[in-house]
Scaffold this motif. Structure first.
Motif, PDB file in Angstrom:
ATOM      1  N   THR A 197      -6.479  -6.757   1.904  1.00 33.41           N
ATOM      2  CA  THR A 197      -7.410  -6.314   2.932  1.00 33.41           C
ATOM      3  C   THR A 197      -7.793  -4.857   2.712  1.00 33.41           C
ATOM      4  O   THR A 197      -7.203  -4.143   1.894  1.00 33.41           O
ATOM      5  CB  THR A 197      -6.781  -6.452   4.323  1.00 33.41           C
ATOM      6  OG1 THR A 197      -5.704  -5.502   4.444  1.00 33.41           O
ATOM      7  CG2 THR A 197      -6.243  -7.862   4.558  1.00 33.41           C
ATOM      8  N   TYR A 198      -8.790  -4.405   3.480  1.00 36.30           N
ATOM      9  CA  TYR A 198      -9.169  -2.989   3.434  1.00 36.30           C
ATOM     10  C   TYR A 198      -7.964  -2.115   3.763  1.00 36.30           C
ATOM     11  O   TYR A 198      -7.707  -1.108   3.089  1.00 36.30           O
ATOM     12  CB  TYR A 198     -10.303  -2.711   4.411  1.00 36.30           C
ATOM     13  CG  TYR A 198     -10.771  -1.273   4.391  1.00 36.30           C
ATOM     14  CD1 TYR A 198     -11.852  -0.889   3.600  1.00 36.30           C
ATOM     15  CD2 TYR A 198     -10.128  -0.289   5.141  1.00 36.30           C
ATOM     16  CE1 TYR A 198     -12.268   0.441   3.556  1.00 36.30           C
ATOM     17  CE2 TYR A 198     -10.535   1.035   5.100  1.00 36.30           C
ATOM     18  CZ  TYR A 198     -11.605   1.395   4.307  1.00 36.30           C
ATOM     19  OH  TYR A 198     -12.007   2.718   4.256  1.00 36.30           O
ATOM     20  N   ALA A 199      -7.194  -2.503   4.792  1.00 39.65           N
ATOM     21  CA  ALA A 199      -6.035  -1.693   5.189  1.00 39.65           C
ATOM     22  C   ALA A 199      -4.990  -1.647   4.086  1.00 39.65           C
ATOM     23  O   ALA A 199      -4.361  -0.597   3.871  1.00 39.65           O
ATOM     24  CB  ALA A 199      -5.430  -2.243   6.480  1.00 39.65           C
TER      25      ALA A 199
ATOM     26  N   ARG B  92     -13.649  -1.863  -4.779  1.00 38.04           N
ATOM     27  CA  ARG B  92     -13.241  -1.583  -3.397  1.00 38.04           C
ATOM     28  C   ARG B  92     -12.339  -0.355  -3.341  1.00 38.04           C
ATOM     29  O   ARG B  92     -12.463   0.492  -2.452  1.00 38.04           O
ATOM     30  CB  ARG B  92     -12.533  -2.797  -2.801  1.00 38.04           C
ATOM     31  CG  ARG B  92     -13.426  -4.008  -2.618  1.00 38.04           C
ATOM     32  CD  ARG B  92     -12.608  -5.228  -2.221  1.00 38.04           C
ATOM     33  NE  ARG B  92     -11.997  -5.049  -0.907  1.00 38.04           N
ATOM     34  CZ  ARG B  92     -10.905  -5.702  -0.504  1.00 38.04           C
ATOM     35  NH1 ARG B  92     -10.284  -6.545  -1.321  1.00 38.04           N
ATOM     36  NH2 ARG B  92     -10.427  -5.502   0.702  1.00 38.04           N
TER      37      ARG B  92
ATOM     38  N   ILE C 116     -12.901   3.344  -1.375  1.00 37.75           N
ATOM     39  CA  ILE C 116     -11.953   3.953  -0.442  1.00 37.75           C
ATOM     40  C   ILE C 116     -11.571   5.358  -0.909  1.00 37.75           C
ATOM     41  O   ILE C 116     -11.497   6.309  -0.108  1.00 37.75           O
ATOM     42  CB  ILE C 116     -10.716   3.061  -0.285  1.00 37.75           C
ATOM     43  CG1 ILE C 116     -11.082   1.781   0.462  1.00 37.75           C
ATOM     44  CG2 ILE C 116      -9.586   3.802   0.439  1.00 37.75           C
ATOM     45  CD1 ILE C 116     -10.008   0.708   0.435  1.00 37.75           C
TER      46      ILE C 116
ATOM     47  N   ARG D 174     -16.541  -1.511  10.778  1.00 33.86           N
ATOM     48  CA  ARG D 174     -15.267  -2.068  10.318  1.00 33.86           C
ATOM     49  C   ARG D 174     -15.137  -1.851   8.810  1.00 33.86           C
ATOM     50  O   ARG D 174     -16.103  -1.807   8.066  1.00 33.86           O
ATOM     51  CB  ARG D 174     -15.185  -3.556  10.646  1.00 33.86           C
ATOM     52  CG  ARG D 174     -13.812  -4.149  10.344  1.00 33.86           C
ATOM     53  CD  ARG D 174     -13.687  -5.599  10.733  1.00 33.86           C
ATOM     54  NE  ARG D 174     -12.381  -6.102  10.344  1.00 33.86           N
ATOM     55  CZ  ARG D 174     -11.296  -6.039  11.106  1.00 33.86           C
ATOM     56  NH1 ARG D 174     -11.374  -5.535  12.328  1.00 33.86           N
ATOM     57  NH2 ARG D 174     -10.134  -6.493  10.673  1.00 33.86           N
ATOM     58  N   ASP D 175     -13.887  -1.724   8.367  1.00 31.46           N
ATOM     59  CA  ASP D 175     -13.571  -1.513   6.957  1.00 31.46           C
ATOM     60  C   ASP D 175     -14.223  -0.247   6.412  1.00 31.46           C
ATOM     61  O   ASP D 175     -14.826  -0.221   5.335  1.00 31.46           O
ATOM     62  CB  ASP D 175     -13.962  -2.731   6.111  1.00 31.46           C
ATOM     63  CG  ASP D 175     -13.068  -3.941   6.378  1.00 31.46           C
ATOM     64  OD1 ASP D 175     -12.088  -3.803   7.138  1.00 31.46           O
ATOM     65  OD2 ASP D 175     -13.370  -5.024   5.844  1.00 31.46           O
ATOM     66  N   THR D 176     -14.100   0.804   7.207  1.00 26.43           N
ATOM     67  CA  THR D 176     -14.417   2.158   6.769  1.00 26.43           C
ATOM     68  C   THR D 176     -13.209   3.023   7.070  1.00 26.43           C
ATOM     69  O   THR D 176     -12.302   2.627   7.824  1.00 26.43           O
ATOM     70  CB  THR D 176     -15.638   2.727   7.500  1.00 26.43           C
ATOM     71  OG1 THR D 176     -15.348   2.770   8.925  1.00 26.43           O
ATOM     72  CG2 THR D 176     -16.884   1.871   7.267  1.00 26.43           C
TER      73      THR D 176
ATOM     74  N   TRP E 147     -12.676   3.748  10.813  1.00 25.19           N
ATOM     75  CA  TRP E 147     -12.166   2.542  11.480  1.00 25.19           C
ATOM     76  C   TRP E 147     -10.688   2.346  11.171  1.00 25.19           C
ATOM     77  O   TRP E 147      -9.876   2.061  12.070  1.00 25.19           O
ATOM     78  CB  TRP E 147     -12.955   1.315  11.015  1.00 25.19           C
ATOM     79  CG  TRP E 147     -12.347   0.028  11.488  1.00 25.19           C
ATOM     80  CD1 TRP E 147     -12.551  -0.589  12.684  1.00 25.19           C
ATOM     81  CD2 TRP E 147     -11.392  -0.781  10.785  1.00 25.19           C
ATOM     82  NE1 TRP E 147     -11.778  -1.738  12.768  1.00 25.19           N
ATOM     83  CE2 TRP E 147     -11.060  -1.879  11.621  1.00 25.19           C
ATOM     84  CE3 TRP E 147     -10.779  -0.684   9.536  1.00 25.19           C
ATOM     85  CZ2 TRP E 147     -10.152  -2.859  11.235  1.00 25.19           C
ATOM     86  CZ3 TRP E 147      -9.870  -1.666   9.146  1.00 25.19           C
ATOM     87  CH2 TRP E 147      -9.571  -2.731   9.994  1.00 25.19           C
ATOM     88  N   TYR E 148     -10.299   2.490   9.920  1.00 23.93           N
ATOM     89  CA  TYR E 148      -8.911   2.311   9.499  1.00 23.93           C
ATOM     90  C   TYR E 148      -7.979   3.280  10.219  1.00 23.93           C
ATOM     91  O   TYR E 148      -6.916   2.889  10.708  1.00 23.93           O
ATOM     92  CB  TYR E 148      -8.841   2.503   7.988  1.00 23.93           C
ATOM     93  CG  TYR E 148      -7.479   2.773   7.398  1.00 23.93           C
ATOM     94  CD1 TYR E 148      -6.546   1.753   7.243  1.00 23.93           C
ATOM     95  CD2 TYR E 148      -7.130   4.055   6.958  1.00 23.93           C
ATOM     96  CE1 TYR E 148      -5.307   2.001   6.666  1.00 23.93           C
ATOM     97  CE2 TYR E 148      -5.905   4.314   6.378  1.00 23.93           C
ATOM     98  CZ  TYR E 148      -4.992   3.280   6.239  1.00 23.93           C
ATOM     99  OH  TYR E 148      -3.769   3.523   5.672  1.00 23.93           O
TER     100      TYR E 148
ATOM    101  N   CYS F 215      -5.997  -4.642  12.878  1.00 22.69           N
ATOM    102  CA  CYS F 215      -5.786  -4.042  11.561  1.00 22.69           C
ATOM    103  C   CYS F 215      -4.989  -5.051  10.724  1.00 22.69           C
ATOM    104  O   CYS F 215      -3.777  -5.146  10.848  1.00 22.69           O
ATOM    105  CB  CYS F 215      -5.024  -2.730  11.672  1.00 22.69           C
ATOM    106  SG  CYS F 215      -4.549  -2.019  10.076  1.00 22.69           S
TER     107      CYS F 215
ATOM    108  N   ARG G 282      -3.242  -6.787   7.578  1.00 22.08           N
ATOM    109  CA  ARG G 282      -2.569  -6.443   6.311  1.00 22.08           C
ATOM    110  C   ARG G 282      -1.954  -7.696   5.705  1.00 22.08           C
ATOM    111  O   ARG G 282      -1.494  -8.580   6.436  1.00 22.08           O
ATOM    112  CB  ARG G 282      -1.478  -5.406   6.540  1.00 22.08           C
ATOM    113  CG  ARG G 282      -1.964  -3.998   6.873  1.00 22.08           C
ATOM    114  CD  ARG G 282      -0.784  -3.058   6.975  1.00 22.08           C
ATOM    115  NE  ARG G 282      -1.179  -1.650   7.054  1.00 22.08           N
ATOM    116  CZ  ARG G 282      -1.259  -0.958   8.180  1.00 22.08           C
ATOM    117  NH1 ARG G 282      -0.993  -1.559   9.341  1.00 22.08           N
ATOM    118  NH2 ARG G 282      -1.603   0.329   8.178  1.00 22.08           N
TER     119      ARG G 282
END
Length: 300
Positions: A53-55, A166, A170, A245-247, A250-251, A291, A293
């Motif tokens: 995930t992004y997190a 990705r 980040i 979301r997924d910035t 946001w995180y 969030c 994970r």
């Protein structure tokens, strides 16, 4: 990127006898034990959705001093007595790899080495890692430019072009001027009632690791519900908007805000104002969403 305190326990120097390129007493022997996470180094099907995930990627990137794409040349399994704290079903490996690209951090030599925890198969065997491409999230070892310490035991992940893209995105966010800093605490929550019934604004101020401000505002207007936004400033702006979301912003909020207003957070006004502030805070959390994970968060 920020550096973090060393992790506890020392890896036995005898482990280095497994690799002819090192002798006991070198810096790799003196590295603190990597934290076992139980996460797996696995292949990724190009057609399957990415489980990271992004997190997950933000956790790894934010904790790292250097991020590399590498190709593994050799991986040697340490004996159980040389791998204290290893999770069941895992093996600790001494990995030699060739640097293919530096995604973040200082320039590295062609050859790097590090310790990593990998899952055993059903027969208790280690996976074939030679020639595998990985993205490695690590910190450098002072005085040893070719040696790395992973940010946790599972911080080498199977490479795909999508994962690299990705991760690069980040890292760009983390290094951008004015990037949202880490959140340490909820400092103050204040509800200010308006002149009309049902009108008001909740202002939320956060304490951050760098001291840089983050503030949130939730605005109530009769007949139009609530709107909210975030500002990387002490000035609470009613025109602020929620983060996508997924910035990175946001995180920082979705993954690190407390689930309720802590008792130590300053709340002013009447009991009714307190309830309104807590309701607005819960509204923000619901708007941010979960969030998600797929691996344990990294302890800073």
């Amino acid at each position: 990127m920020p550096k973090f305190a060393a992790l506890p326990t020392i890896v036995a120097a005898a482990a280095l006898n497994l690799w002819s390129g090192f002798v006991p007493g070198t810096a790799l022997a003196q590295q603190p034990m990597i934290r076992a996470t139980g996460t797996a180094v696995s292949s990724v099907s190009p057609s399957a959705p990415d489980s990271m995930t992004y997190a997950d990627l933000a956790d790894l990137s934010d904790a790292s001093e250097v991020v590399l794409r590498v190709q593994i040349r050799k991986a040697s399994r340490l004996k159980p007595e040389q791998a204290p704290g290893l999770a069941p079903g895992m093996a600790r490996m001494l990995v030699e790899a060739r640097t293919q690209a530096v995604l973040a951090g200082t320039a590295m030599g062609e050859a790097v080495s590090y310790l990593a925890d990998v899952p055993l198969d059903a027969r208790g065997k280690t996976p074939k890692l030679a020639k595998a491409q990985m993205i490695v999230f690590a910190r450098t070892v002072p005085g040893r430019p070719s040696e790395l310490r992973l940010v946790d035991g599972g911080a080498q992940i199977a490479w795909t072009a999508e994962r690299e893209a990705r991760t690069r995105g980040i890292l760009t966010e983390l290094l951008a001027h004015g990037a949202a800093p880490r959140i340490k605490a909820l400092r103050e929550v204040l509800f200010v009632p308006g002149n009309l019934a049902g009108e008001g604004e909740t202002q939320i101020f956060l304490q951050t690791a760098t001291g840089a401000p983050i503030s949130l505002s939730v605005v109530r207007r009769p007949g139009s519900g609530r709107t909210w936004g975030v500002s990387l400033s002490e000035i609470v702006d009613q025109a602020a908007r929620p983060p996508a979301r997924d910035t990175l912003t946001w995180y920082r909020l979705a993954c690190f805000l407390p689930q309720t207003v802590p008792a130590e957070a300053g709340l002013s006004g009447s009991a009714e104002d307190h309830r309104a502030a807590e309701e607005d805070y819960a509204f923000v959390l619901a708007e941010l969403g979960t969030c998600s994970r797929s691996r344990p968060a990294i302890s800073n």
